[in-house]
Every structure is written in structure tokens, then in C-alpha cells.
Design a protein around this motif. Structure first.
Motif, mmCIF file in Angstrom:
data_model
loop_
_atom_site.group_PDB
_atom_site.id
_atom_site.type_symbol
_atom_site.label_atom_id
_atom_site.label_comp_id
_atom_site.label_asym_id
_atom_site.label_seq_id
_atom_site.Cartn_x
_atom_site.Cartn_y
_atom_site.Cartn_z
ATOM 1 N N ALA A 187 0.861 -1.200 0.000
ATOM 2 C CA ALA A 187 0.000 0.000 0.000
ATOM 3 C C ALA A 187 0.884 1.233 0.000
ATOM 4 C CB ALA A 187 -0.901 0.006 1.237
ATOM 5 N N GLU A 188 0.450 2.273 -0.655
ATOM 6 C CA GLU A 188 1.164 3.568 -0.692
ATOM 7 C C GLU A 188 2.622 3.393 -1.088
ATOM 8 O OE1 GLU A 188 0.645 5.091 3.324
ATOM 9 O OE2 GLU A 188 -1.323 4.142 3.365
ATOM 10 N N GLY A 189 2.908 2.493 -2.005
ATOM 11 C CA GLY A 189 4.285 2.298 -2.474
ATOM 12 C C GLY A 189 5.196 1.628 -1.466
ATOM 13 N N LYS A 245 -0.595 -8.319 10.080
ATOM 14 C CA LYS A 245 -0.877 -8.711 11.457
ATOM 15 C C LYS A 245 -0.857 -7.505 12.406
ATOM 16 C CE LYS A 245 0.663 -11.881 15.047
ATOM 17 N NZ LYS A 245 1.854 -12.557 15.563
ATOM 18 N N THR A 246 0.091 -6.594 12.200
ATOM 19 C CA THR A 246 0.280 -5.482 13.135
ATOM 20 C C THR A 246 -0.162 -4.140 12.563
ATOM 21 O OG1 THR A 246 2.517 -5.080 12.316
ATOM 22 C CG2 THR A 246 2.306 -6.605 14.177
ATOM 23 N N GLY A 247 -0.260 -4.059 11.257
ATOM 24 C CA GLY A 247 -0.578 -2.781 10.607
ATOM 25 C C GLY A 247 0.620 -1.878 10.424
ATOM 26 N N ASN A 248 1.753 -2.271 10.940
ATOM 27 C CA ASN A 248 2.952 -1.426 10.838
ATOM 28 C C ASN A 248 3.628 -1.566 9.473
ATOM 29 O OD1 ASN A 248 2.661 -0.600 13.532
ATOM 30 N ND2 ASN A 248 3.780 -2.400 14.258
ATOM 31 N N ARG A 249 4.371 -0.519 9.125
ATOM 32 C CA ARG A 249 5.110 -0.539 7.872
ATOM 33 C C ARG A 249 6.364 -1.407 8.023
ATOM 34 N NH1 ARG A 249 8.732 3.803 4.942
ATOM 35 N NH2 ARG A 249 9.276 4.329 7.096
ATOM 36 N N ILE A 250 6.657 -2.197 7.008
ATOM 37 C CA ILE A 250 7.923 -2.954 6.988
ATOM 38 C C ILE A 250 8.911 -2.075 6.240
ATOM 39 C CG2 ILE A 250 9.094 -5.042 6.221
ATOM 40 C CD1 ILE A 250 6.357 -6.494 6.511
ATOM 41 N N ALA A 251 9.788 -1.405 7.003
ATOM 42 C CA ALA A 251 10.566 -0.295 6.453
ATOM 43 C C ALA A 251 11.943 -0.690 5.952
ATOM 44 C CB ALA A 251 10.693 0.807 7.501
ATOM 45 N N ALA A 252 12.405 -1.873 6.274
ATOM 46 C CA ALA A 252 13.714 -2.326 5.779
ATOM 47 C C ALA A 252 13.856 -3.824 5.996
ATOM 48 C CB ALA A 252 14.855 -1.596 6.490
ATOM 49 N N CYS A 253 14.811 -4.394 5.279
ATOM 50 C CA CYS A 253 15.193 -5.795 5.485
ATOM 51 C C CYS A 253 16.700 -5.818 5.690
ATOM 52 C CB CYS A 253 14.791 -6.627 4.265
ATOM 53 S SG CYS A 253 15.373 -8.337 4.343
ATOM 54 N N GLN A 287 12.909 -5.835 -3.634
ATOM 55 C CA GLN A 287 12.500 -4.916 -4.703
ATOM 56 C C GLN A 287 11.029 -5.120 -5.038
ATOM 57 O OE1 GLN A 287 15.301 -4.991 -7.952
ATOM 58 N NE2 GLN A 287 14.983 -2.789 -8.147
ATOM 59 N N GLU A 288 10.624 -6.373 -5.112
ATOM 60 C CA GLU A 288 9.228 -6.670 -5.451
ATOM 61 C C GLU A 288 8.282 -6.083 -4.410
ATOM 62 O OE1 GLU A 288 8.257 -10.880 -5.806
ATOM 63 O OE2 GLU A 288 6.139 -10.262 -5.552
ATOM 64 N N TRP A 289 8.707 -6.074 -3.157
ATOM 65 C CA TRP A 289 7.840 -5.588 -2.075
ATOM 66 C C TRP A 289 8.161 -4.146 -1.661
ATOM 67 C CZ3 TRP A 289 3.696 -8.325 -0.143
ATOM 68 C CH2 TRP A 289 3.604 -9.653 -0.553
ATOM 69 N N ASN A 290 9.008 -3.484 -2.428
ATOM 70 C CA ASN A 290 9.388 -2.087 -2.106
ATOM 71 C C ASN A 290 9.947 -1.926 -0.698
ATOM 72 O OD1 ASN A 290 8.767 -0.677 -4.524
ATOM 73 N ND2 ASN A 290 6.600 -1.036 -4.082
#
Ligand SMILES: *Cc1c(COP(=O)(O)O)cnc(C)c1O
Length: 385
Positions: A145-147, A153-161, A181-184
Motif C-alpha cells: 500500500a502507498e508504495g 498482522k500489526t498494521g505497521n510498515r515494513i521499512a527495511a530488510c 524490490q518486489e515488495w518495495n
């Protein structure tokens, strides 16, 4: 010697590799190049702190070695990782995907920001983040969502790996980069242990937005304490340099600052040591790879002990050599016998999810991490002179 015990053949072999030492540590630094000359030169120049010729030269050397367009020197590897996550855009309340089997600094750097680590499994062969399990986790919990990607589960943004190249063995970082890359999701490689390690011919730390390195005393090359950030992104590089130097805006005499900055720049004194050590990186890695070849041959003839080797696509620096015992009981017997006889050996880190600070973090399937934790032991790995 004399007496035969369960692991005396291993003990004797390791002792023969590091002769004339009463105690054989896991990893000792070697200062056999220009270290003293450069450090004395830095002192004579009076530039011992955050400005100086060596710290600039260090950054250029790191660009050459890693192939990255930009390198930023930091006080240590933990600070490098903290800063890399900040400039990657991680903020309070975000989540960061990483691996359960890692050194504490990976998880700490995420926590400094007020972000939460999610601990995923490692690969049985590479000991680094499992591409397969990363993909499975995102398929189950990821929502684009939103790029960006959010955790259902938590609603939080996954901001890095943040994958980590354990003991210098490159993980399957090209597959991980493709998934990110696929998941931005910005990819930040914790390459603290893998200076001099390559995956498919490319230096580790260069597969995503950012990579970080450590020059702590136990690493392949050291400057006492030090770190580096690498990136190909000019904006990110400038921001990282700015924020690691107190976010001071350039001016001949005025002190102005436009962000909350950090005193994270590597001092020139340490950089002098780092430059001398980097000059020897190739020789050190070749030396370590010869030791690895010796261990490979030796352990082929040893039952019940598996020596871990690089994967076909990888060229590892063999920072720390690792063996697998059959179970926890045999691991403990191995550790007891070697350590009691002057040969240092150490179990792998306690898994992150077992530590009190990370009790409430989300976890993936951790079957491999749990299996490895019971069996993995590091054995002496210093450069031999
Ligand atoms: C050594 C290390 C660091 C941090 O390094 P310091 O320079 O000691 O801060 C980070 N991550 C991993 C995996 C490390 O092994």
C-alpha cells in the motif's frame, strides 16, 4: 597431549596450525604492515579527530574494495547500521525484517530507532537470512500500500530488510534483493563480518540500498573500533555523511545544524590504522582461505563434525570458521575439551528471540536457527604468520 580424549585429534591439529602458542584465541588482529607508520604520521599531523587525510583515504579505499560509489566512515559497525537504517527511512513504529541468528548489534541498531525487529530464519547452507522464508513471510503477512509494504498482522510498515552475512559466508543476497524490490522494502546488508567476501563476483554490502561494515578488534581487519557505510545513492550518501558529523551546515566559522545529528565519524587516528589494515585485506583473506582449505581437508576425515564451507556462488573471507556437532551434548563436550586445553572455541550467539529485550517480537518459522544454535561452534580463525 599424550592422553587420548574424544577430541584430542582435533585439538592437536589446531595446535599444529598455530604453533608456539599456549593459548589460541578465536581471532587475533595482525599488525604487520604500515600500521605504526600511519598512526605516528596521524599523531604528527595533529589531525587525530574527525577531520584528516586518513579518514578520507579510508573512504576511498572502501569504495575501491567494495565497488560502491560512496563510502562513509563511522565510529563502529553498530553506528554504521544505526545510521544506514535512519537514512533508509526507518522511523519509530516501523518494523524491520532480519534474522534470528545474528550478533546482537543487528537487533540493537533497529531498536535504537524505536523500530521493531521481526526475526526470520536463516538458511542451512549460508547461515544467513533465508530467501525462501523471507518470501514466505511476505506472502503471508505482507500487504502492499502507498508504495510500501505493511504487516497485515500489526498494521505497521515494513521499512527495511537486514540480512547478515554470518561469519563472512555470503547469504543468497541477489534473491533477497529481488524479493525486497518486489515488495518495495529497502535492503540494508549487515556486512560487518564479510569484508572481502563476494557473491557471484560482487562484493557483499553492495546488493541493496546500503551496506555496513565493522572494523572492531575481532574482525578480519581492524582499526580498534570503526565502521563504514556504503551506497551507490548520492542523496543517501550525502545525508549519511551529514548526520554522522553532527549535521553541521558548512560555513567558515558559524556553528549551525539543521538536523539532530550524531557524533559518529571515525577519528583520523583510527582511520590511519584502518588504511594500513585495508592494504593487507587481500593477503589476510588469502591466508584465511588457506586455513579454510586445511580445515576442509582435515575435517573430511573426522566423524561427527561437519566443517562449514562456502557455497558455489560465494567467495567467503572465512572470518570465523564454524563446525557443526551432532547435538547439544556433543557440542558442550567439544567446547569443554577445547577451551580447557588452550584452544578457544565458542558457541554461536544466543538466538535474538530468546533475549529479554526481544520477547514480544514477531517471529517466522525458526527451525533452522534453533537447530544450528544447538550445534554450531566457532574455532580458531586468525591470520597465520
Ligand atoms: C561486529 C558486528 C557488528 C558491529 O560491529 P561493532 O563495530 O562492534 O559495532 C554488527 N553486526 C554484526 C553481525 C557484527 O558481527
Amino acid at each position: 597431549m599424550g592422553q587420548t580424549t574424544k577430541y584430542s585429534h582435533i585439538l592437536n591439529h589446531i595446535k599444529s596450525l598455530f604453533p608456539n602458542q599456549d593459548f589460541i584465541p578465536l581471532h587475533e588482529p595482525r599488525f604487520v604492515g604500515n600500521e605504526k607508520r600511519y598512526v605516528a604520521d596521524a599523531i604528527d599531523s595533529t589531525f587525530v579527530s574527525s577531520v584528516g587525510a586518513y579518514v578520507n583515504r579510508f573512504e576511498e579505499m572502501m569504495q575501491d574494495i567494495t565497488g560502491a560509489k560512496y563510502a562513509i566512515a563511522t565510529v563502529n559497525g553498530t553506528a554504521a547500521l544505526h545510521m544506514a537504517l535512519i537514512v533508509a527511512g526507518v522511523t519509530q513504529g516501523d518494523e524491520v525484517l532480519s534474522q534470528d541468528l545474528t550478533f546482537i548489534a543487528t537487533a540493537n541498531a533497529i531498536s535504537y530507532i524505536g523500530a521493531k525487529p521481526v526475526f526470520l530464519d536463516v538458511d542451512r547452507k549460508t547461515l544467513g537470512l533465508s530467501a525462501e522464508k523471507l518470501e514466505a513471510f511476505l506472502k503471508e503477512f505482507g500487504q502492499k500500500a502507498e508504495g510500501a509494504t505493511f504487516n497485515k498482522k500489526t498494521g505497521n510498515r515494513i521499512a527495511a530488510c537486514v540480512p547478515m552475512h554470518s561469519f563472512g559466508f555470503p547469504c543468497e543476497v541477489d534473491r533477497i534483493a529481488a524479493i525486497c524490490q518486489e515488495w518495495n522494502i529497502p535492503l540494508v546488508e549487515d556486512a560487518a563480518e564479510s569484508l572481502g567476501s563476494y557473491y557471484k563476483g560482487k562484493h557483499t554490502g553492495g546488493f541493496g540500498l546500503l551496506g555496513t561494515f565493522s572494523f572492531n578488534g575481532n574482525k578480519t581487519v581492524t582499526c580498534g573500533g570503526g565502521g563504514a557505510i556504503v551506497t551507490n545513492d548520492e542523496r543517501i550518501a550525502k545525508l549519511a555523511k551529514h548526520l554522522t558529523t553532527q549535521a553541521k551546515t558548512p560555513h567558515a566559522w558559524e556553528f549551525n545544524h539543521d538536523y539532530i545529528g550524531y557524533n559518529y565519524r571515525m577519528p583520523n587516528l583510527n582511520a590511519a590504522l584502518a588504511c594500513a589494515q585495508l592494504e593487507q585485506l587481500n593477503a589476510f583473506v588469502e591466508n584465511k582461505r588457506e586455513l579454510a582449505e586445511n580445515y576442509t581437508k582435515f575435517f573430511k576425515g573426522v566423524e561427527g563434525v561437519e566443517y562449514i564451507i562456502e557455497e558455489p556462488d560465494a567467495k567467503a573471507n572465512y572470518w570465523l570458521n564454524a563446525v557443526l556437532l551432532n547435538d547439544r551434548k556433543e557440542r558442550d563436550a567439544f567446547l569443554t575439551e577445547l577451551n580447557a586445553n588452550g584452544v578457544m572455541s565458542r558457541p554461536v550467539w544466543t538466538l535474538m528471540h530468546k533475549l529479554p529485550m526481544f520477547q514480544d517480537c514477531q517471529l517466522g518459522d525458526l527451525s533452522i536457527s534453533n537447530w544450528l544454535e544447538e550445534r554450531l561452534v566457532n574455532i580458531p580463525s586468525s591470520v597465520r604468520i
